[in-house]
Design a protein around this motif. Structure first.
Motif, PDB file in Angstrom:
ATOM      1  N   UNK A   1      86.244  23.196  27.824  1.00 37.61           N
ATOM      2  CA  UNK A   1      88.127  24.086  27.838  1.00 37.61           C
ATOM      3  C   UNK A   1      89.281  22.955  28.724  1.00 37.61           C
ATOM      4  N   UNK A   2      88.531  21.924  29.513  1.00 34.17           N
ATOM      5  CA  UNK A   2      89.038  20.545  30.116  1.00 34.17           C
ATOM      6  C   UNK A   2      89.018  19.796  28.743  1.00 34.17           C
ATOM      7  N   UNK A   3      88.144  20.078  27.537  1.00 35.67           N
ATOM      8  CA  UNK A   3      88.434  19.490  26.497  1.00 35.67           C
ATOM      9  C   UNK A   3      89.655  18.944  25.128  1.00 35.67           C
ATOM     10  N   UNK A   4      89.601  20.802  25.512  1.00 33.68           N
ATOM     11  CA  UNK A   4      91.135  21.339  24.682  1.00 33.68           C
ATOM     12  C   UNK A   4      92.124  21.118  25.859  1.00 33.68           C
ATOM     13  N   UNK A   5      92.628  20.747  26.711  1.00 35.96           N
ATOM     14  CA  UNK A   5      93.926  20.856  27.835  1.00 35.96           C
ATOM     15  C   UNK A   5      94.638  21.231  28.657  1.00 35.96           C
ATOM     16  N   UNK A   6      92.934  23.066  28.770  1.00 35.88           N
ATOM     17  CA  UNK A   6      93.589  23.698  29.468  1.00 35.88           C
ATOM     18  C   UNK A   6      93.187  23.372  30.570  1.00 35.88           C
ATOM     19  N   UNK A   7      93.226  24.513  31.397  1.00 38.06           N
ATOM     20  CA  UNK A   7      92.608  23.970  33.269  1.00 38.06           C
ATOM     21  C   UNK A   7      91.489  25.040  33.663  1.00 38.06           C
ATOM     22  N   UNK A   8      90.761  24.870  34.368  1.00 41.29           N
ATOM     23  CA  UNK A   8      89.262  25.359  34.652  1.00 41.29           C
ATOM     24  C   UNK A   8      88.697  25.301  35.968  1.00 41.29           C
TER      25      UNK A   8
END
Length: 230
Positions: free
Chosen positions: A187-194
């Motif tokens: 998710x972090x790699x995608x640009x989201x928050x985790x």
């Protein structure tokens, strides 16, 4: 961390919403004990784990694949000595796991009730479709969720597809789960928050040794902390 841009919060299911991994570890111990005449119990557990990992691409995650891996491991250990009794033991163990009650983790329903007033909530989990659907219905939580996504694995590609389906940008998406490998890193790699909420037992295949240092990552000790942050 700009949490004001978040529109959708996704929750992992197993060991984030309800107890799951404990049943697998108990089954591993029972399996090794049942076959202890054919090897050291710790070695049997390791052999079972190796078999599970080897079979992931074929069976995926979940109790059914685990049961098939127990059968395969027993055959590797027992060879021509494998009989109907051990086969019945393994099949019955799998059925028992599928029939286990859904035990919600602390504060989960309160958290979902409060967050659903402000955000669109979804379930993003991997595993067997029928089993996960069954647990979600038995949990009594299904009405809190706008969408349920059950996939064979959780990698960056799957999260990108989910975000596209939800018609939001990656930075408007927050994933909450107990696995750094499946719920945080992609998710972090995608640009989201985790946000990571650890469970006391984690399958070794899901464990990550590296520390996560990212502006969109937060480690929590319980789900209730979400109400203080969001």
């Amino acid at each position: 961390m700009n949490l004001n841009e978040i529109k959708v919060i996704a929750f992992d299911a197993d060991d984030t919403l309800w107890v799951n991994e404990t049943f697998f570890r108990d089954a591993e111990i029972a399996f090794a004990k049942e076959l202890s005449a054919y090897g050291d119990e710790e070695d049997i557990v390791r052999m079972l784990l190796d078999t599970e990992i080897k079979n992931l691409d074929t069976y995926g995650y979940g109790i059914k694949g685990f049961t098939l891996s127990m059968l395969e491991t027993a055959h590797r250990l027992m060879g021509d000595k494998m009989n109907s009794e051990i086969t019945e033991f393994i099949l019955e163990k799998g059925k028992q796991m599928l029939a286990e009650p859904v035990d919600l983790l602390p504060h989960i329903e309160l958290v979902l009730e409060q967050l659903s007033k402000k955000y669109k909530l979804v379930v993003a989990t991997k595993g067997d479709l029928l089993d996960q659907e069954r647990k979600l219905i038995k949990s009594g939580l299904i009405d809190y969720f706008h969408h349920v996504e059950i996939v064979s694995d959780k990698k960056e590609t799957q999260y990108k597809k989910l975000v596209k389906h939800l018609d939001i940008k990656p930075n408007e998406f927050l994933m909450i789960g107990n696995s750094l490998k499946s719920d945080v890193i992609p998710v972090l790699a995608m640009g989201g928050y985790a946000f990571h909420i650890p469970f006391h037992t984690t399958w070794s295949h899901e464990q990550v040794d590296e520390a996560i240092n990212h502006s969109k990552f937060k480690a929590l000790s319980s789900a209730k902390e979400l109400l203080e942050i969001l």
